[in-house]
Design a protein around this motif. Structure first.
Motif, PDB file in Angstrom:
ATOM      1  N   ARG A 160      -4.440  37.296  -1.998  1.00 16.25           N
ATOM      2  CA  ARG A 160      -5.382  37.209  -3.124  1.00 16.25           C
ATOM      3  C   ARG A 160      -6.489  36.189  -2.828  1.00 16.25           C
ATOM      4  O   ARG A 160      -7.000  35.567  -3.764  1.00 16.25           O
ATOM      5  CB  ARG A 160      -4.603  36.808  -4.382  1.00 16.25           C
ATOM      6  CG  ARG A 160      -3.429  37.736  -4.726  1.00 16.25           C
ATOM      7  CD  ARG A 160      -3.821  38.814  -5.672  1.00 16.25           C
ATOM      8  NE  ARG A 160      -4.169  38.247  -6.956  1.00 16.25           N
ATOM      9  CZ  ARG A 160      -3.281  37.926  -7.917  1.00 16.25           C
ATOM     10  NH1 ARG A 160      -1.991  38.159  -7.714  1.00 16.25           N
ATOM     11  NH2 ARG A 160      -3.676  37.406  -9.059  1.00 16.25           N
ATOM     12  N   HIS A 161      -6.823  36.002  -1.544  1.00 15.94           N
ATOM     13  CA  HIS A 161      -7.784  34.966  -1.171  1.00 15.94           C
ATOM     14  C   HIS A 161      -9.097  35.128  -1.929  1.00 15.94           C
ATOM     15  O   HIS A 161      -9.560  36.234  -2.188  1.00 15.94           O
ATOM     16  CB  HIS A 161      -8.046  34.984   0.348  1.00 15.94           C
ATOM     17  CG  HIS A 161      -8.643  36.256   0.862  1.00 15.94           C
ATOM     18  ND1 HIS A 161      -9.996  36.461   0.946  1.00 15.94           N
ATOM     19  CD2 HIS A 161      -8.060  37.406   1.310  1.00 15.94           C
ATOM     20  CE1 HIS A 161     -10.234  37.661   1.426  1.00 15.94           C
ATOM     21  NE2 HIS A 161      -9.081  38.264   1.661  1.00 15.94           N
ATOM     22  N   GLY A 162      -9.665  33.975  -2.297  1.00  9.13           N
ATOM     23  CA  GLY A 162     -10.892  33.980  -3.080  1.00  9.13           C
ATOM     24  C   GLY A 162     -10.674  34.210  -4.554  1.00  9.13           C
ATOM     25  O   GLY A 162     -11.640  34.265  -5.333  1.00  9.13           O
ATOM     26  N   GLU A 163      -9.417  34.340  -4.966  1.00 14.24           N
ATOM     27  CA  GLU A 163      -9.074  34.655  -6.361  1.00 14.24           C
ATOM     28  C   GLU A 163      -8.087  33.612  -6.878  1.00 14.24           C
ATOM     29  O   GLU A 163      -7.155  33.209  -6.174  1.00 14.24           O
ATOM     30  CB  GLU A 163      -8.456  36.048  -6.433  1.00 14.24           C
ATOM     31  CG  GLU A 163      -7.960  36.467  -7.810  1.00 14.24           C
ATOM     32  CD  GLU A 163      -7.266  37.813  -7.765  1.00 14.24           C
ATOM     33  OE1 GLU A 163      -6.548  38.137  -8.732  1.00 14.24           O
ATOM     34  OE2 GLU A 163      -7.402  38.523  -6.751  1.00 14.24           O
ATOM     35  N   LEU A 164      -8.286  33.162  -8.107  1.00 17.68           N
ATOM     36  CA  LEU A 164      -7.360  32.215  -8.718  1.00 17.68           C
ATOM     37  C   LEU A 164      -6.029  32.898  -9.027  1.00 17.68           C
ATOM     38  O   LEU A 164      -6.006  33.952  -9.658  1.00 17.68           O
ATOM     39  CB  LEU A 164      -7.949  31.652 -10.012  1.00 17.68           C
ATOM     40  CG  LEU A 164      -7.025  30.728 -10.829  1.00 17.68           C
ATOM     41  CD1 LEU A 164      -6.759  29.431 -10.072  1.00 17.68           C
ATOM     42  CD2 LEU A 164      -7.652  30.438 -12.194  1.00 17.68           C
ATOM     43  N   VAL A 165      -4.946  32.297  -8.550  1.00 18.70           N
ATOM     44  CA  VAL A 165      -3.607  32.797  -8.857  1.00 18.70           C
ATOM     45  C   VAL A 165      -2.935  31.757  -9.743  1.00 18.70           C
ATOM     46  O   VAL A 165      -2.823  30.586  -9.362  1.00 18.70           O
ATOM     47  CB  VAL A 165      -2.771  33.025  -7.583  1.00 18.70           C
ATOM     48  CG1 VAL A 165      -1.421  33.634  -7.944  1.00 18.70           C
ATOM     49  CG2 VAL A 165      -3.517  33.925  -6.605  1.00 18.70           C
ATOM     50  N   SER A 166      -2.508  32.169 -10.923  1.00 16.35           N
ATOM     51  CA  SER A 166      -1.964  31.217 -11.892  1.00 16.35           C
ATOM     52  C   SER A 166      -0.617  30.662 -11.443  1.00 16.35           C
ATOM     53  O   SER A 166       0.125  31.308 -10.700  1.00 16.35           O
ATOM     54  CB  SER A 166      -1.811  31.874 -13.269  1.00 16.35           C
ATOM     55  OG  SER A 166      -0.750  32.817 -13.251  1.00 16.35           O
ATOM     56  N   LYS A 167      -0.304  29.472 -11.923  1.00 14.29           N
ATOM     57  CA  LYS A 167       0.993  28.870 -11.622  1.00 14.29           C
ATOM     58  C   LYS A 167       2.135  29.722 -12.183  1.00 14.29           C
ATOM     59  O   LYS A 167       3.184  29.843 -11.553  1.00 14.29           O
ATOM     60  CB  LYS A 167       1.064  27.460 -12.206  1.00 14.29           C
ATOM     61  CG  LYS A 167       0.193  26.446 -11.497  1.00 14.29           C
ATOM     62  CD  LYS A 167       0.451  25.050 -12.038  1.00 14.29           C
ATOM     63  CE  LYS A 167      -0.315  24.002 -11.262  1.00 14.29           C
ATOM     64  NZ  LYS A 167      -0.016  22.630 -11.742  1.00 14.29           N
ATOM     65  N   GLU A 168       1.917  30.304 -13.327  1.00 16.77           N
ATOM     66  CA  GLU A 168       2.956  31.131 -13.933  1.00 16.77           C
ATOM     67  C   GLU A 168       3.257  32.340 -13.057  1.00 16.77           C
ATOM     68  O   GLU A 168       4.420  32.689 -12.832  1.00 16.77           O
ATOM     69  CB  GLU A 168       2.517  31.590 -15.327  1.00 16.77           C
ATOM     70  CG  GLU A 168       3.485  32.558 -16.021  1.00 16.77           C
ATOM     71  CD  GLU A 168       4.824  31.936 -16.380  1.00 16.77           C
ATOM     72  OE1 GLU A 168       5.787  32.713 -16.585  1.00 16.77           O
ATOM     73  OE2 GLU A 168       4.916  30.711 -16.451  1.00 16.77           O
ATOM     74  N   GLU A 169       2.220  32.985 -12.533  1.00 17.09           N
ATOM     75  CA  GLU A 169       2.432  34.144 -11.666  1.00 17.09           C
ATOM     76  C   GLU A 169       3.142  33.744 -10.376  1.00 17.09           C
ATOM     77  O   GLU A 169       4.065  34.434  -9.925  1.00 17.09           O
ATOM     78  CB  GLU A 169       1.100  34.815 -11.328  1.00 17.09           C
ATOM     79  CG  GLU A 169       1.259  36.040 -10.437  1.00 17.09           C
ATOM     80  CD  GLU A 169      -0.046  36.745 -10.124  1.00 17.09           C
ATOM     81  OE1 GLU A 169      -0.026  37.682  -9.289  1.00 17.09           O
ATOM     82  OE2 GLU A 169      -1.081  36.364 -10.710  1.00 17.09           O
ATOM     83  N   LEU A 170       2.730  32.629  -9.785  1.00 16.28           N
ATOM     84  CA  LEU A 170       3.376  32.161  -8.563  1.00 16.28           C
ATOM     85  C   LEU A 170       4.840  31.835  -8.802  1.00 16.28           C
ATOM     86  O   LEU A 170       5.709  32.169  -7.993  1.00 16.28           O
ATOM     87  CB  LEU A 170       2.645  30.927  -8.021  1.00 16.28           C
ATOM     88  CG  LEU A 170       1.283  31.168  -7.389  1.00 16.28           C
ATOM     89  CD1 LEU A 170       0.538  29.858  -7.193  1.00 16.28           C
ATOM     90  CD2 LEU A 170       1.424  31.903  -6.057  1.00 16.28           C
ATOM     91  N   SER A 171       5.125  31.178  -9.926  1.00 21.26           N
ATOM     92  CA  SER A 171       6.507  30.811 -10.234  1.00 21.26           C
ATOM     93  C   SER A 171       7.372  32.040 -10.442  1.00 21.26           C
ATOM     94  O   SER A 171       8.481  32.130  -9.905  1.00 21.26           O
ATOM     95  CB  SER A 171       6.542  29.919 -11.479  1.00 21.26           C
ATOM     96  OG  SER A 171       7.860  29.464 -11.742  1.00 21.26           O
ATOM     97  N   LYS A 172       6.869  33.018 -11.184  1.00 23.37           N
ATOM     98  CA  LYS A 172       7.647  34.232 -11.451  1.00 23.37           C
ATOM     99  C   LYS A 172       7.788  35.084 -10.194  1.00 23.37           C
ATOM    100  O   LYS A 172       8.868  35.623  -9.921  1.00 23.37           O
ATOM    101  CB  LYS A 172       6.985  35.036 -12.573  1.00 23.37           C
ATOM    102  CG  LYS A 172       7.124  34.419 -13.955  1.00 23.37           C
ATOM    103  CD  LYS A 172       6.322  35.165 -15.002  1.00 23.37           C
ATOM    104  CE  LYS A 172       6.807  36.576 -15.193  1.00 23.37           C
ATOM    105  NZ  LYS A 172       6.052  37.284 -16.253  1.00 23.37           N
TER     106      LYS A 172
END
Length: 231
Positions: A170-182
């Motif tokens: 997902r480079h160049g795109e913000l990935v939320s902490k919630e999505e990363l954690s899940k």
């Protein structure tokens, strides 16, 4: 049958965990001394290590450091509730996750399954997409689980590898902490759980050895962004 090595001097807890894991199809070997535990972990016959911090003979953090210098094996640290320093040090040394004592056996099983799923996903060949990700000087090979930065090989844990893979995809795109954690840790983001931040910090430190550019940006309170190219 997945095999778990538990290194903990609490014999009653080891017996309880063994009985509970057996109901989910796991086998457990218990070792109650740090030096003996390191020897058992070095043999590489286990799928995951449950590692207590306070151990006779050799403490858990020293054991983890010695193990990481020789081989990769998924490790979950078991810490006393409130011992934030031990949790942070464990993650910095390469632990995949931690769980505070006393813990709910059902949560322990869920955490173990989440780690083993991460390892399995990494090991599986991905026939629908290229096995090589190359972004901003970082190359990630999903088939052999190797990561290089400016042609220098890096050593990542399974958790770090999967976090980096998701951020690079997902480079160049913000990935939320919630999505990363899940997606990676297998659980909802918890208010005082710093494990995700520590894993990202570890990745940054390893990338910093071969590049002056901070390739992962933090948007405070929101998430992380892997830069597509030099800023």
């Amino acid at each position: 049958m997945p095999h778990i090595l538990m290194i903990d001097d609490d014999t009653e807890l080891c017996q309880l965990v063994a009985e509970y894991l057996a109901m989910d199809g796991f086998s457990l070997q218990a070792v109650h001394n740090g030096k003996q535990g390191l020897l058992a972990a070095q043999q590489g016959q286990q799928d995951l290590v449950l590692l207590d911090v306070m151990l006779p003979g050799l403490d858990g953090l020293s054991l983890l450091k010695a193990l990481r210098q020789q081989r990769y094996c998924p490790v979950m640290m078991l810490t006393a509730r409130g011992d934030d320093i031990d949790r942070i040090l464990g993650l910095e040394l390469g632990a995949d996750d931690y769980l505070a004592k006393p813990f709910n056996p059902r949560e322990l099983v869920a955490r173990i399954k989440a780690i083993l799923r991460r390892v399995e996903l990494i090991q599986q060949d991905n026939s629908t997409s290229s096995p090589i990700l190359s972004v901003n000087g970082v190359e990630l090979n999903k088939h052999n689980r190797q990561v290089s930065c400016q042609q220098q090989l890096l050593t990542l844990t399974a958790t770090e590898f999967q976090l980096l893979e998701l951020l690079m995809l997902r480079h160049g795109e913000l990935v939320s902490k919630e999505e990363l954690s899940k997606s990676v840790l297998g659980r909802h983001l918890q208010q005082y759980d710093r494990s995700l931040d520590m894993h990202i910090s570890n990745i940054r430190k390893k990338l910093a050895h071969c590049s002056e550019q901070d390739k992962i940006q933090t948007l405070r309170g929101s998430g992380y962004l892997f830069l597509s190219g030099p800023a």
